[in-house]
Design an enzyme around this catalytic site. Structure first.
Site, PDB file in Angstrom:
ATOM      1  N   GLU A 127       0.817  -1.214   0.000  1.00 18.09           N
ATOM      2  CA  GLU A 127       0.000   0.000   0.000  1.00 18.09           C
ATOM      3  C   GLU A 127       0.849   1.261   0.000  1.00 18.09           C
ATOM      4  O   GLU A 127       0.414   2.305  -0.508  1.00 18.09           O
ATOM      5  CB  GLU A 127      -0.949  -0.036   1.200  1.00 18.09           C
ATOM      6  CG  GLU A 127      -2.045  -1.080   1.018  1.00 18.09           C
ATOM      7  CD  GLU A 127      -2.917  -1.260   2.233  1.00 18.09           C
ATOM      8  OE1 GLU A 127      -4.152  -1.211   2.090  1.00 18.09           O
ATOM      9  OE2 GLU A 127      -2.366  -1.445   3.348  1.00 18.09           O
ATOM     10  N   GLU A 147      -4.324  -9.620   3.604  1.00 16.92           N
ATOM     11  CA  GLU A 147      -5.235  -9.430   4.738  1.00 16.92           C
ATOM     12  C   GLU A 147      -6.302 -10.516   4.831  1.00 16.92           C
ATOM     13  O   GLU A 147      -6.673 -10.925   5.941  1.00 16.92           O
ATOM     14  CB  GLU A 147      -5.887  -8.047   4.653  1.00 16.92           C
ATOM     15  CG  GLU A 147      -4.988  -6.912   5.104  1.00 16.92           C
ATOM     16  CD  GLU A 147      -4.014  -6.443   4.035  1.00 16.92           C
ATOM     17  OE1 GLU A 147      -3.226  -5.519   4.303  1.00 16.92           O
ATOM     18  OE2 GLU A 147      -4.031  -7.017   2.916  1.00 16.92           O
TER      19      GLU A 147
END
Length: 274
Positions: A127, A147
């Site tokens: 990210e 995730e």
């Protein structure tokens, strides 16, 4: 290329987990927790935020290069230390006077950031790439937005920026499986702009940064600010949902606890949907 200069007083400390170094108009920002694969704990997030604030506020700096010391760029968030705070919706790891390295909950750096990645580039690290303007990857880089394999949701903008960057199908291929992928695949789908031989990523990123720094700085900053308006509304809505409900709710589940435990114990998780 301009010679590097020592950091000004106060910019680095003997225990700094993020190091800054001035290279003329370029700020080198190095993740410096190699013994933990540069896993991002609260101290590291705060120090990275302050480094990007320095970039934004210092008129002598025009662009940053973000890289990692050791074998890896970063393994992502240090969930063992941060998960309990994230489960409560506590985002105070981002200092109020600092820029947001992920550009989701507060203002990002006001000047361009080039990422130079190698080794592991997982979760929050990927990210960071998505919130940078250009990424140069060493050929040995392994990426992963994992995730779903840990029972949680990406908190740093991947659900918005990855589909925008690489297309819906390519994004869902990795967001929904948590599978790892290599540098060539990252280049194929458009996540990274260049792949270079292992060990050459930082030099190439610095070349590009100095090329940006040679342009008219106000024009560069205006171009960056205008380009960011494309995603501004989506990012704001995503941040509100992640902070207000989605993130804390998932971090408080048994599956999230199992995901963290399995990561620490180095075993496959057993999820129960609760």
């Amino acid at each position: 290329m301009a010679p590097t200069q020592p950091a000004a007083a106060g910019e680095n400390s003997p225990t700094a987990k993020v190091l800054v170094e001035r290279d003329g108009p370029v700020l080198r920002v190095a993740l410096n927790r190699p013994e933990k694969a540069n896993a991002l704990d609260a101290d590291m997030v705060a120090q990275l935020s302050h480094a990007l604030t320095l970039l934004s506020d210092d008129p002598g700096l025009r662009v940053a290069v973000l890289h990692g010391h050791g074998k890896h760029f970063t393994g992502g968030l240090d969930l063992a230390s941060l998960a309990p705070r994230l489960a409560t919706g506590d985002d105070s790891v981002l200092p109020e006077d600092g820029r947001d390295p992920w550009g989701l909950y507060r203002a990002p750096a006001g000047k361009p950031v080039v990422t130079a990645v190698h080794g592991r580039c997982f979760t929050a690290g990927l990210e960071l790439v998505l919130n940078s303007e250009i990424c140069v990857a060493a050929a040995d880089t392994v990426f992963g937005q994992q995730e779903v394999s840990r029972g949680i949701v990406a908190l740093g903008g991947a659900t918005i920026r990855l589909p925008e960057r690489v297309g819906w199908g390519n994004a869902m291929r990795y967001l929904l499986t948590g599978d790892e992928f290599d540098a060539q695949e990252a280049w194929r789908i458009g996540l990274v702009q260049e792949v270079v031989p292992a060990g050459e990523h930082l030099d190439r990123a610095l070349e590009l940064a100095h090329r940006i720094a040679a342009q008219a700085p106000l024009a560069v900053q205006a171009t960056l600010a205008d380009a960011r308006t494309v995603l501004a509304g989506h990012i704001a809505r995503s941040a509100a949902a992640l902070r207000g409900d989605v993130g804390p709710r998932l971090f408080a589940t048994g599956d999230a606890a199992e995901g963290v435990a399995s990561l620490i114990e180095r075993r496959a998780p057993v999820f129960r949907g609760a």
